[in-house]
Write an enzyme that holds these catalytic residues in place. Structure first.
Site, PDB file in Angstrom:
ATOM      1  N   ALA A  13      49.152  45.795  19.764  1.00 31.51           N
ATOM      2  CA  ALA A  13      50.605  45.619  19.731  1.00 31.51           C
ATOM      3  C   ALA A  13      51.342  46.552  20.682  1.00 31.51           C
ATOM      4  O   ALA A  13      52.501  46.313  21.021  1.00 31.51           O
ATOM      5  CB  ALA A  13      51.122  45.833  18.311  1.00 31.51           C
ATOM      6  N   ARG A  18      52.887  53.679  29.878  1.00 34.84           N
ATOM      7  CA  ARG A  18      52.427  54.358  31.086  1.00 34.84           C
ATOM      8  C   ARG A  18      51.756  53.432  32.107  1.00 34.84           C
ATOM      9  O   ARG A  18      51.428  53.854  33.211  1.00 34.84           O
ATOM     10  CB  ARG A  18      51.486  55.514  30.701  1.00 34.84           C
ATOM     11  N   LYS A  25      49.748  45.639  27.797  1.00 32.65           N
ATOM     12  CA  LYS A  25      48.609  46.428  28.291  1.00 32.65           C
ATOM     13  C   LYS A  25      47.269  45.727  28.117  1.00 32.65           C
ATOM     14  O   LYS A  25      46.451  45.711  29.041  1.00 32.65           O
ATOM     15  CB  LYS A  25      48.573  47.793  27.601  1.00 32.65           C
ATOM     16  N   TYR A 106      40.347  48.780  19.043  1.00 33.26           N
ATOM     17  CA  TYR A 106      41.553  48.797  19.867  1.00 33.26           C
ATOM     18  C   TYR A 106      41.396  47.786  21.016  1.00 33.26           C
ATOM     19  O   TYR A 106      40.336  47.737  21.647  1.00 33.26           O
ATOM     20  CB  TYR A 106      41.754  50.171  20.508  1.00 33.26           C
ATOM     21  N   ASP A 108      42.647  48.041  23.838  1.00 30.46           N
ATOM     22  CA  ASP A 108      42.676  48.700  25.155  1.00 30.46           C
ATOM     23  C   ASP A 108      41.469  49.607  25.365  1.00 30.46           C
ATOM     24  O   ASP A 108      41.476  50.483  26.204  1.00 30.46           O
ATOM     25  CB  ASP A 108      43.970  49.504  25.325  1.00 30.46           C
ATOM     26  N   GLY A 143      42.905  62.590  18.768  1.00 30.05           N
ATOM     27  CA  GLY A 143      42.807  63.085  17.395  1.00 30.05           C
ATOM     28  C   GLY A 143      41.488  63.833  17.239  1.00 30.05           C
ATOM     29  O   GLY A 143      40.465  63.450  17.808  1.00 30.05           O
ATOM     30  N   ASN A 362      24.338  14.112  53.301  1.00 27.71           N
ATOM     31  CA  ASN A 362      24.635  15.172  54.256  1.00 27.71           C
ATOM     32  C   ASN A 362      26.105  15.084  54.654  1.00 27.71           C
ATOM     33  O   ASN A 362      26.592  14.025  55.059  1.00 27.71           O
ATOM     34  CB  ASN A 362      23.753  14.995  55.500  1.00 27.71           C
ATOM     35  N   ASN A 371      42.698  15.367  49.656  1.00 21.95           N
ATOM     36  CA  ASN A 371      42.848  14.984  48.244  1.00 21.95           C
ATOM     37  C   ASN A 371      44.279  15.047  47.728  1.00 21.95           C
ATOM     38  O   ASN A 371      44.560  14.602  46.637  1.00 21.95           O
ATOM     39  CB  ASN A 371      41.955  15.874  47.358  1.00 21.95           C
ATOM     40  N   SER A 390      30.384  14.541  61.469  1.00 17.67           N
ATOM     41  CA  SER A 390      31.212  15.731  61.630  1.00 17.67           C
ATOM     42  C   SER A 390      32.668  15.347  61.810  1.00 17.67           C
ATOM     43  O   SER A 390      32.982  14.310  62.401  1.00 17.67           O
ATOM     44  CB  SER A 390      30.761  16.520  62.859  1.00 17.67           C
TER      45      SER A 390
END
Ligand code: UD1
Ligand code: CA
Length: 454
Positions: A13, A18, A25, A106, A108, A143, A362, A371, A390
């Site tokens: 969420a 940053r 993110k 998480y 991220d 933490g 070929n 197209n 060709s």
């Protein structure tokens, strides 16, 4: 041992201030896939019964991305980001009756390994709550885990920590696992009387301990917990992803001539004995079967390359390119939404889009399937064992039958029946001696104009 029933909650969420971005993110890409997909994929290894993504910033986009990964993923919206415990609580109404374990990841944090999650589930036999921690080289603002061996006393957020606690180097990754009902009951008790005024998920550890329950810490490599908060960290995550993908490909029996120059997507699949030359980029959705070869400087996405096929150098395969066995696609060829049957050769300078080419046909140098008429896309159908001369322009919708030929330089606007030769170009006119006479005229004109300006 039978696997316990697992539900997954993926927190996604946050805004990611940053990142300095309009994009939520978790939708920033690593290995051509949103970071959210990496987290979902790691969690998928536990074969979860239910998967709930907690979305907030850009919730609609995040929900779309989650469902693109797997339609069964459920999404709840956390309208205000009041903290990780508050985020988990949003999933409670959905998972209230879910049996077994819940694992919180998480969105991220893309690199958690399936083995690590398995280990956490195993540790649940000894602890009511299991938290994933890591020894941080630079613990920064993570933490801190207050531990005694495998036992976890509590988690203290950096903002709330004493100097003594800040000196701890075992940090919280954020991944947590507990019995579903217990986790939601603990989460409902979490308050926000802390330095950030947030509901910390990390508080569930102390709450569990206060009830006489045990909490444990599983330790993983710091590289697994690498989270992305900035563009620089996104770039670092990309580099980490690529180096892992290269190592995995080599381990799986793929030859990479210059591994550091090959870029993979999260879902790239390369069969054993595939060969990949230097400077090849895999976008999303590529499968390459065993023994196929991708030569230098190719860009591939959304395509399938069968056994024995060779691609490049300098080829571009776009979504819907399907190459059957022993197809050869050469330099400066682009293929989009086109099926090439076995043994087709498209050697040089060609665009095939919205087409089907029958086996062993070929395609000559410089062929283009025209197209697009500016509004709609149209299909080109080419039969087996045909020969496209060709510089043939195939103005779609158009078909060329089996064993038919087109003369080089043709603009093909009408269907060519099987075994026919179609010539669609101006007839050649040859004027003997005219080349030298023209040159003399041009030189005389030039010399006359020079004299005039003197
Ligand atoms: C969190 C942990 C910290 C840990 C760190 C690891 C808490 C209180 N702290 O801190 O111990 O070391 O992760 O990276 O859990 N999110 C929501 N809704 C919210 C808040 C967060 O969905 O209301 C999501 C974010 O989008 C993010 C994740 O949860 O994916 C972590 O949130 P973040 O704010 O980055 O937590 P940290 O402060 O880094
Ligand atoms: Ca964070």
């Amino acid at each position: 041992m039978s696997r316990p029933t697992v539900s997954l909650i993926v927190l996604a969420a946050g805004q990611g201030t940053r990142m300095n971005s309009d994009l939520p993110k978790v939708l920033h890409r690593v290995g051509a896939a949103p970071m959210l997909h990496h987290a979902l994929r790691a969690g998928q290894s536990l074969e979860p019964e239910r998967v709930v993504v907690v979305a907030g910033h850009g919730a609609e986009q995040v929900a779309r991305a989650a469902r693109a990964f797997d339609e069964t993923v459920e999404v709840v919206v956390q309208a205000e980001q009041l903290g990780t415990a508050h985020a988990v609580a949003q999933a409670a109404p959905l998972l209230a009756d879910a049996p077994g374990e819940v694992v919180v990841l998480y969105g991220d944090t893309p690199f958690i390994r399936p083995e690590t999650l398995e280990r956490m589930i195993e540790m649940r036999a000894r602890h009511a709550v299991v938290v994933l921690g890591f020894e941080a080289a630079d613990p920064g603002r993570y933490g801190r885990l207050v531990t005694r061996g495998e036992d976890l006393d509590r988690i203290v957020e950096w903002k709330d920590a004493t100097d003594e606690e800040r000196a701890i180097t075992i940090c919280n990754s954020g991944v947590i696992c507990a019995e579903t009902h217990l986790l939601f009951s603990l989460v409902s008790e979490v308050g926000n009387a802390n330095a950030a005024g947030e509901y910390y998920l990390t508080d569930v550890v102390a709450l569990a301990r206060a009830k006489g329950l045990s909490a444990g810490v599983a330790i993983c490599d710091e590289a697994e917990t690498l989270g992305v908060n900035t563009r620089a960290q996104l770039a670092a995550a990309e580099a980490e992803f690529q180096s892992r993908a290269r190592a995995a490909a080599l381990e799986d029996g793929v030859t990479l001539t210059a591994p550091d120059t090959v870029f993979f997507a999260l879902d790239t699949f390369l069969g054993r004995d595939a060969i990949v030359g230097p400077n090849v980029v895999f976008g999303p959705g590529v499968t390459v079967e065993s023994g196929a070869e991708i030569r230098a400087f190719c860009h591939l996405e959304g395509c399938h390359i069968s056994r024995g096929a060779t691609v490049g150098p300098f080829a571009r395969l776009r979504p819907g390119a399907e190459l059957a066995e022993d197809v050869h696609v050469g330099n400066f060829v682009e293929i989009k939404n086109a099926v090439l049957d076995e043994g087709v050769k498209v050697g040089h300078l060609t665009y095939l889009g919205d087409a089907h080419v029958g086996e062993h046909t070929n395609i000559g140098a410089g062929t283009v399937t025209c197209n697009y008429d500016g509004v709609n896309k149209h299909r080109t159908e080419i039969g087996a064992h045909a020969f496209i001369g060709s510089d043939t322009m195939l103005v779609a919708p158009v078909s060329v039958g089996a064993r038919a030929m087109t003369a080089s330089g043709s603009v093909i606007t009408e269907d060519v029946p099987a075994e026919a030769l179609a010539v669609g170009r101006a007839r050649q006119v040859t004027k003997p001696g005219l080349a030298t006479r023209l040159m003399e005229m041009f030189r005389a004109a030039r010399d006359a104009s020079k004299k005039g300006t003197n």
